[in-house]
Structures are given as structure tokens and as C-alpha cells.
Design a protein around this motif. Structure first.
Motif, PDB file in Angstrom:
ATOM      1  N   LYS A   1       0.817  -1.214   0.000  1.00 42.84           N
ATOM      2  CA  LYS A   1       0.000   0.000   0.000  1.00 42.84           C
ATOM      3  C   LYS A   1       0.850   1.262   0.000  1.00 42.84           C
ATOM      4  O   LYS A   1       0.453   2.284  -0.541  1.00 42.84           O
ATOM      5  CB  LYS A   1      -0.921   0.017   1.217  1.00 42.84           C
TER       6      LYS A   1
ATOM      7  N   ASN B   1      -1.809  -1.670  -4.655  1.00 43.20           N
ATOM      8  CA  ASN B   1      -3.204  -1.940  -4.997  1.00 43.20           C
ATOM      9  C   ASN B   1      -3.799  -0.712  -5.705  1.00 43.20           C
ATOM     10  O   ASN B   1      -3.239   0.377  -5.663  1.00 43.20           O
ATOM     11  CB  ASN B   1      -4.004  -2.308  -3.745  1.00 43.20           C
ATOM     12  N   ARG B   2      -4.915  -0.902  -6.367  1.00 44.46           N
ATOM     13  CA  ARG B   2      -5.506   0.167  -7.181  1.00 44.46           C
ATOM     14  C   ARG B   2      -5.822   1.433  -6.381  1.00 44.46           C
ATOM     15  O   ARG B   2      -5.672   2.535  -6.878  1.00 44.46           O
ATOM     16  CB  ARG B   2      -6.770  -0.335  -7.875  1.00 44.46           C
ATOM     17  N   GLU B   3      -6.240   1.272  -5.148  1.00 41.64           N
ATOM     18  CA  GLU B   3      -6.616   2.421  -4.324  1.00 41.64           C
ATOM     19  C   GLU B   3      -5.426   3.314  -3.977  1.00 41.64           C
ATOM     20  O   GLU B   3      -5.615   4.482  -3.634  1.00 41.64           O
ATOM     21  CB  GLU B   3      -7.286   1.952  -3.017  1.00 41.64           C
ATOM     22  N   ASN B   4      -4.226   2.790  -4.060  1.00 47.03           N
ATOM     23  CA  ASN B   4      -3.047   3.551  -3.655  1.00 47.03           C
ATOM     24  C   ASN B   4      -2.127   3.922  -4.811  1.00 47.03           C
ATOM     25  O   ASN B   4      -1.013   4.387  -4.580  1.00 47.03           O
ATOM     26  CB  ASN B   4      -2.275   2.771  -2.584  1.00 47.03           C
TER      27      ASN B   4
END
Length: 130
Positions: free
Chosen positions: A57, A82-85
Motif C-alpha cells: 500500500k 493496490n488500485r486504491e493507492n
């Protein structure tokens, strides 16, 4: 007596808040990486080339913090997160992978990491952050 215990309580509270802030700062991935690399500046200076890989992350902040230390000798840099980070980091290939279940991005990130580290030669330094 009430004044002394109130003063003591205030002093203890201030100390607890200061310790908490120090702990939060120490856990900051960018600050932790920068501090670690300052301590290892002699090792960095001896490297022919630097290969930088960061996972997790905090991959992007860790890679960003390492770039000023590696830029002059950088062979390649990869951040797998991950995509969110995902966030852009100048000079770093940022790859989004699935979490907690690996996906095509995870496989692409693993392949890019394998290609990068397999190019390491004697005298090169591979920096790995996770």
C-alpha cells in the motif's frame, strides 16, 4: 494538592501526545525510507546501478522517498501497489495489482519485478521496500 496533581496530569498528557506524534512520524513510509537511506549513503554511493522495487500500500510513497537517493544511478524503478493507492511517481513504473486476490496486474507486476532484478550485475544494488 489539587494544583500539583492537575499539573502532573497536564505534564503527562503533553508527554503522551509528544510520544504519539513521534511514533506517527516514525511510521510515515516516506520519512522511514529517507532516514534509512541517509544512514546507508555510503552503500548507495558505491553502487554501479540501483534497481528499486517497492511493494504494498505504501509502495508509491516509499519509491518517491527513495528516488532522490537513487536517481543518479537508477537502472529501473517499480512500485507495485493496490488500485486504491496508485499515484504517479516520477521515474517509477507504477503497477496496480489486485489485493487481497491477485489479478492480471499482480502477475504483470511480478513479471516486471523479475525482469528488473534479473538484470542486476555484480556491483549493482537492489533496493526492496515493502
Amino acid at each position: 494538592m489539587i494544583t500539583q496533581s492537575g499539573s502532573l496530569l497536564k505534564s503527562l498528557r503533553q508527554e503522551a501526545v509528544a510520544l504519539f506524534r513521534e511514533g506517527v512520524a516514525a511510521a510515515n513510509p516516506e520519512q522511514a525510507v529517507a532516514a534509512a537511506l541517509v544512514e546507508r549513503s555510503a552503500t548507495l554511493e558505491q553502487a554501479s546501478w540501483i534497481i528499486l522495487v517497492a511493494f504494498g500500500k505504501a509502495a508509491c510513497p516509499m519509491a518517491r522517498a527513495a528516488m532522490p537517493f537513487a536517481r543518479d544511478r537508477l537502472a529501473t524503478a517499480i512500485a507495485l501497489t493496490n488500485r486504491e493507492n496508485v499515484e504517479p511517481v516520477y521515474g517509477v513504473e507504477v503497477i496496480a495489482g489486485g489485493h487481497p486476490i491477485p489479478d492480471k496486474g499482480s502477475i504483470a507486476g511480478a513479471a516486471a519485478t523479475e525482469r528488473a532484478v534479473s538484470r542486476a550485475q555484480h556491483g549493482d544494488l537492489v533496493l526492496v521496500f515493502w
